[in-house]
Design a protein around this motif. Structure first.
Motif, PDB file in Angstrom:
ATOM      1  N   ILE A 245      54.826 -18.704  12.400  1.00 55.23           N
ATOM      2  CA  ILE A 245      54.983 -19.882  11.549  1.00 55.23           C
ATOM      3  C   ILE A 245      55.143 -21.157  12.362  1.00 55.23           C
ATOM      4  O   ILE A 245      54.649 -22.225  11.974  1.00 55.23           O
ATOM      5  CB  ILE A 245      56.194 -19.704  10.589  1.00 55.23           C
ATOM      6  N   ALA A 246      55.811 -21.090  13.517  1.00 53.76           N
ATOM      7  CA  ALA A 246      56.071 -22.305  14.292  1.00 53.76           C
ATOM      8  C   ALA A 246      54.780 -22.937  14.788  1.00 53.76           C
ATOM      9  O   ALA A 246      54.565 -24.145  14.661  1.00 53.76           O
ATOM     10  CB  ALA A 246      57.004 -21.999  15.464  1.00 53.76           C
ATOM     11  N   GLU A 247      53.884 -22.120  15.361  1.00 57.80           N
ATOM     12  CA  GLU A 247      52.622 -22.669  15.873  1.00 57.80           C
ATOM     13  C   GLU A 247      51.745 -23.167  14.730  1.00 57.80           C
ATOM     14  O   GLU A 247      51.061 -24.178  14.866  1.00 57.80           O
ATOM     15  CB  GLU A 247      51.899 -21.615  16.698  1.00 57.80           C
ATOM     16  N   ARG A 248      51.766 -22.461  13.613  1.00 58.33           N
ATOM     17  CA  ARG A 248      50.971 -22.915  12.465  1.00 58.33           C
ATOM     18  C   ARG A 248      51.443 -24.282  11.988  1.00 58.33           C
ATOM     19  O   ARG A 248      50.629 -25.156  11.672  1.00 58.33           O
ATOM     20  CB  ARG A 248      51.105 -21.914  11.310  1.00 58.33           C
ATOM     21  N   ALA A 249      52.765 -24.473  11.934  1.00 62.97           N
ATOM     22  CA  ALA A 249      53.311 -25.731  11.420  1.00 62.97           C
ATOM     23  C   ALA A 249      53.245 -26.845  12.448  1.00 62.97           C
ATOM     24  O   ALA A 249      52.821 -27.969  12.152  1.00 62.97           O
ATOM     25  CB  ALA A 249      54.749 -25.522  10.961  1.00 62.97           C
ATOM     26  N   LEU A 250      53.677 -26.542  13.685  1.00 65.80           N
ATOM     27  CA  LEU A 250      53.818 -27.576  14.704  1.00 65.80           C
ATOM     28  C   LEU A 250      52.486 -28.029  15.291  1.00 65.80           C
ATOM     29  O   LEU A 250      52.358 -29.170  15.727  1.00 65.80           O
ATOM     30  CB  LEU A 250      54.714 -27.067  15.839  1.00 65.80           C
ATOM     31  N   THR A 251      51.505 -27.149  15.311  1.00 63.05           N
ATOM     32  CA  THR A 251      50.230 -27.501  15.930  1.00 63.05           C
ATOM     33  C   THR A 251      49.132 -27.659  14.886  1.00 63.05           C
ATOM     34  O   THR A 251      48.650 -28.755  14.628  1.00 63.05           O
ATOM     35  CB  THR A 251      49.826 -26.444  16.973  1.00 63.05           C
ATOM     36  N   GLU A 252      48.727 -26.551  14.258  1.00 61.37           N
ATOM     37  CA  GLU A 252      47.589 -26.598  13.342  1.00 61.37           C
ATOM     38  C   GLU A 252      47.840 -27.528  12.157  1.00 61.37           C
ATOM     39  O   GLU A 252      47.046 -28.446  11.893  1.00 61.37           O
ATOM     40  CB  GLU A 252      47.270 -25.189  12.831  1.00 61.37           C
ATOM     41  N   THR A 253      48.942 -27.314  11.437  1.00 60.07           N
ATOM     42  CA  THR A 253      49.182 -28.077  10.217  1.00 60.07           C
ATOM     43  C   THR A 253      49.378 -29.559  10.504  1.00 60.07           C
ATOM     44  O   THR A 253      48.810 -30.419   9.822  1.00 60.07           O
ATOM     45  CB  THR A 253      50.404 -27.519   9.477  1.00 60.07           C
ATOM     46  N   ALA A 254      50.192 -29.869  11.521  1.00 59.95           N
ATOM     47  CA  ALA A 254      50.434 -31.265  11.860  1.00 59.95           C
ATOM     48  C   ALA A 254      49.149 -31.942  12.330  1.00 59.95           C
ATOM     49  O   ALA A 254      48.896 -33.114  12.014  1.00 59.95           O
ATOM     50  CB  ALA A 254      51.514 -31.372  12.928  1.00 59.95           C
ATOM     51  N   ALA A 255      48.318 -31.222  13.074  1.00 63.31           N
ATOM     52  CA  ALA A 255      47.070 -31.800  13.577  1.00 63.31           C
ATOM     53  C   ALA A 255      46.092 -32.090  12.444  1.00 63.31           C
ATOM     54  O   ALA A 255      45.458 -33.152  12.405  1.00 63.31           O
ATOM     55  CB  ALA A 255      46.432 -30.864  14.599  1.00 63.31           C
ATOM     56  N   VAL A 256      45.959 -31.157  11.515  1.00 58.96           N
ATOM     57  CA  VAL A 256      45.054 -31.366  10.380  1.00 58.96           C
ATOM     58  C   VAL A 256      45.584 -32.485   9.487  1.00 58.96           C
ATOM     59  O   VAL A 256      44.815 -33.291   8.956  1.00 58.96           O
ATOM     60  CB  VAL A 256      44.865 -30.058   9.591  1.00 58.96           C
ATOM     61  N   ALA A 257      46.896 -32.553   9.336  1.00 55.83           N
ATOM     62  CA  ALA A 257      47.475 -33.593   8.488  1.00 55.83           C
ATOM     63  C   ALA A 257      47.313 -34.981   9.090  1.00 55.83           C
ATOM     64  O   ALA A 257      47.064 -35.957   8.372  1.00 55.83           O
ATOM     65  CB  ALA A 257      48.959 -33.302   8.250  1.00 55.83           C
ATOM     66  N   SER A 258      47.419 -35.084  10.418  1.00 55.05           N
ATOM     67  CA  SER A 258      47.473 -36.400  11.062  1.00 55.05           C
ATOM     68  C   SER A 258      46.273 -36.722  11.944  1.00 55.05           C
ATOM     69  O   SER A 258      46.231 -37.782  12.557  1.00 55.05           O
ATOM     70  CB  SER A 258      48.755 -36.508  11.900  1.00 55.05           C
ATOM     71  N   GLY A 259      45.312 -35.822  12.042  1.00 54.60           N
ATOM     72  CA  GLY A 259      44.108 -36.121  12.802  1.00 54.60           C
ATOM     73  C   GLY A 259      44.233 -35.935  14.300  1.00 54.60           C
ATOM     74  O   GLY A 259      43.451 -36.512  15.058  1.00 54.60           O
ATOM     75  N   TRP A 260      45.192 -35.136  14.755  1.00 55.12           N
ATOM     76  CA  TRP A 260      45.404 -34.942  16.191  1.00 55.12           C
ATOM     77  C   TRP A 260      44.261 -34.136  16.807  1.00 55.12           C
ATOM     78  O   TRP A 260      43.508 -33.447  16.121  1.00 55.12           O
ATOM     79  CB  TRP A 260      46.701 -34.184  16.449  1.00 55.12           C
ATOM     80  N   ARG A 261      44.186 -34.208  18.127  1.00 56.08           N
ATOM     81  CA  ARG A 261      43.237 -33.391  18.882  1.00 56.08           C
ATOM     82  C   ARG A 261      43.959 -32.148  19.397  1.00 56.08           C
ATOM     83  O   ARG A 261      45.050 -32.244  19.970  1.00 56.08           O
ATOM     84  CB  ARG A 261      42.663 -34.177  20.063  1.00 56.08           C
ATOM     85  N   ILE A 262      43.353 -30.980  19.195  1.00 57.90           N
ATOM     86  CA  ILE A 262      43.948 -29.714  19.621  1.00 57.90           C
ATOM     87  C   ILE A 262      43.177 -29.160  20.814  1.00 57.90           C
ATOM     88  O   ILE A 262      41.964 -28.981  20.753  1.00 57.90           O
ATOM     89  CB  ILE A 262      43.949 -28.660  18.502  1.00 57.90           C
ATOM     90  N   PHE A 263      43.888 -28.891  21.892  1.00 66.01           N
ATOM     91  CA  PHE A 263      43.339 -28.208  23.058  1.00 66.01           C
ATOM     92  C   PHE A 263      43.799 -26.755  23.015  1.00 66.01           C
ATOM     93  O   PHE A 263      44.861 -26.438  22.477  1.00 66.01           O
ATOM     94  CB  PHE A 263      43.845 -28.843  24.356  1.00 66.01           C
ATOM     95  N   PHE A 264      43.023 -25.888  23.611  1.00 68.96           N
ATOM     96  CA  PHE A 264      43.380 -24.471  23.672  1.00 68.96           C
ATOM     97  C   PHE A 264      43.404 -23.997  25.122  1.00 68.96           C
ATOM     98  O   PHE A 264      42.812 -24.617  26.006  1.00 68.96           O
ATOM     99  CB  PHE A 264      42.382 -23.635  22.868  1.00 68.96           C
ATOM    100  N   SER A 265      44.109 -22.903  25.341  1.00 70.16           N
ATOM    101  CA  SER A 265      44.151 -22.268  26.661  1.00 70.16           C
ATOM    102  C   SER A 265      43.348 -20.982  26.600  1.00 70.16           C
ATOM    103  O   SER A 265      43.465 -20.211  25.643  1.00 70.16           O
ATOM    104  CB  SER A 265      45.599 -21.976  27.054  1.00 70.16           C
TER     105      SER A 265
END
Length: 584
Positions: A245-265
């Protein structure tokens, strides 16, 4: 305005309806901040801006918002041809990557429900979750356990393979995207619709599937952006499991909501390189990784020397900047730790380096309910309630939460759902806590982890374990003692401590140090909590050995059962230290 009892009744009815797959009826109004609506918004507003960055075998691929949404639309077109009933579950079984995010958007566009599953599970554990969630399909990517293939976990279901997936039967992602025209419409899902089933990590038993509706996702995002701000120029790196839940909320959800750029490892071996490429402005991790960062710094720059340099005004700024840049954290404006309590000395050490590190709090059933607003931070506290969250303590000290982020209930588990909520609709977190007069929450352990000694006094093991784990010689610890006159602790030594113990002189030095740790720890504890002795074991506690959950938490019942038969011989030794070697 409805009474609390009426609200409770509604919550319970929703939970049981969804549990039986009788999804909430579509509402006439769909809020503009639901996840699909936000994705369409950025598809229009930031079409040419990079959304996802994925390294693959030394190469890096970028997707703009327009490109990512086009692939999601093509995949949604394929899923529509399958004619599965609305609300069908689709598993995502993959390490984090760009296709993971695109697949979830496609699944939601198609009217289905996502079920993310950890890629580090054993075959039997994963098979159990497949049986329980009854998926019609699985999106497959790179795995931590290479044996987790859909053809062995749930034969007969449709498998769509990401470009990173191992060899097995199934549809190729790129082929499906190329063969299907993107859907033109912008399908939306009502706030009450079931969006995802997120399984708990199973620290105290079998995992349970927490059901979350689309209406919870805007609040997930608000809990994050009240700290980070909604700046669409933020960069984040997604590497902790998206099944959590933490990664879904802190990364994916926040990024989709606010237009952030997501990098992956790409993998653990490339993580530092990938982190430096991302130069994240928002960074979330777990205490264990922050401790590894610190250990890596000390290997190059011993603590006594670093402390001396940080006392020199003209040098301090340069040293801080250089260390954070080498860690890949030089651009971070908001940093958080979660999943487990972080050592106070570790948190303060990073703050001394200039990293604005704070803690956060939440659960699979609640999302992120507490954080430090506006970058504040109070050491030892996880923060204040997020927007829309009401927090209270039961007479026993349990943290209870009323929130629009609360799960609808446990999937196919009405009894578990009933037990999870109070009569007036608050969710029982199972955590012990205290709230100060300013509303800051402090977590004091888990209710289920408490045990009673033969003296009739309760001991909270996690608080004592946190003290022990703060010592550099200790990799992990487990406090036991139910029914005994006094508790004791089992310690797994750090790699450096094991190296020291390899010689007789080093072992004697380490023994003396650990005896001092035992005495010093007891001075901080109530008399009934005093540890009788330490047991030093050579067993690896990891996900692979079955002693840690996929989120690196202790599987307490498993560990206790593993060592239970040895307790009589340990207590009979009547020494401060017991060195116990297990054969592999």
């Amino acid at each position: 305005m409805r009474s609390s009892m009426e609200r409770s009744s509604t919550v319970r009815q929703d939970a049981f309806e969804v549990a039986n797959l009788e999804l909430a009826k579509p509402s006439s109004a769909v809020p503009q901040d639901l996840p699909l609506e936000r994705a369409y918004h950025w598809e229009r507003r930031r079409a040419s801006h990079i959304f996802l960055t994925q390294p693959v075998k030394g190469h890096v691929r970028n997707w703009t918002w327009a490109q990512a949404m086009n692939e999601a639309r093509c995949m949604a077109a394929f899923l529509a041809t399958q004619n599965w009933p609305p609300g069908s579950r689709i598993v995502i079984l993959s390490r984090n990557n760009a296709w993971w995010i695109i697949a979830e958007l496609a699944i939601w566009m198609s009217g289905y429900v996502t079920v993310p599953i950890y890629t580090s599970l054993t075959v039997e554990s994963a098979r159990q979750l497949f049986r329980h969630s009854e998926p019609v399909a699985c999106f497959l990517g790179s795995l931590d356990n290479p044996e987790l293939l859909p053809e062995t976990l749930a034969p007969g279901i449709v498998c769509v393979k990401f470009p990173t997936a191992p060899a097995c039967a199934g549809f190729e992602w790129q082929t499906l995207v190329s063969d299907h025209d993107p859907i033109d419409a912008n399908p939306v899902r009502p706030a009450g619709d079931l969006a995802t089933v997120i399984y708990t990590s199973g620290t105290t038993g079998s995992p349970k599937g927490a059901m979350h509706r689309f209406g919870a996702f805007p609040y997930f995002a608000k809990a994050v952006t009240q700290v980070t701000g909604e700046n669409p120029r933020h960069r984040v790196i997604s590497y902790l499991p998206l099944a959590h839940i933490a990664e879904r909320a802190l990364t994916e959800t926040a990024a989709v909501a606010s237009g952030w750029r997501i990098f992956f490892s790409e993998n653990t071996a490339t993580f530092l390189t990938d982190l430096k490429r991302a130069r994240p402005t928002v960074f979330f991790s777990v205490p264990r990784l922050y401790a590894k960062f610190q250990s890596g710094v000390f290997q190059k720059l011993p603590q006594h020397r670093l402390d001396r340099l940080l006392r020199i005004p003209l040098v301090r700024f340069l040293v801080r900047r250089r260390i954070l840049k080498q860690l890949g954290l030089g651009s971070v404006r908001c940093a958080a730790s979660g999943s487990a309590p972080i050592r106070l000395d570790l948190l303060l050490w990073f703050r001394k380096l200039g990293l604005p590190l704070t803690e956060g709090y939440g659960a699979t059933e609640t999302g992120i309910t507490h954080s430090a607003p506006d970058g504040e931070g109070r050491p030892g506290y996880v923060g204040r309630s997020a927007p829309g969250v009401v927090t209270r303590l039961s007479p026993e000290g349990e943290v209870q939460v009323s929130s629009p982020m609360n799960m609808l209930g446990y999937y196919q588990d009405p009894q578990g759902t009933r037990e999870a909520f109070t009569e007036d609709g608050f969710l029982r977190t199972g955590d012990l806590g205290e709230i100060d007069r300013d509303g800051w929450l402090k977590i004091n352990g888990r209710i289920k982890e408490q045990f009673k000694t033969s003296k009739g006094k309760y001991v909270t093991p996690s608080l004592i374990e946190a003290m022990l784990n703060a010592n550099s010689a200790v990799e992990s610890s487990l406090v036991m003692g139910s029914g005994l006159p006094a508790p004791f602790a089992i310690l797994v030594l750090s790699a450096e401590a094991c190296r020291v113990a390899a010689t007789e002189v080093g072992r004697n030095t380490l023994s003396s140090s650990l005896e001092n740790l035992l005495a010093a720890t007891n001075t901080k504890l109530a008399p009934h909590e005093h540890l009788k002795f330490f047991v030093l074991v050579n067993t690896e506690w990891s996900i692979k050995t079955g002693f840690l959950t996929p989120t690196l938490k202790l599987k307490r019942p498993v560990l206790e059962a593993h060592y239970a038969h040895l307790i009589p011989q340990w207590t009979a030794r009547n020494t401060m230290l017991v060195w116990h070697t297990e054969e592999s």
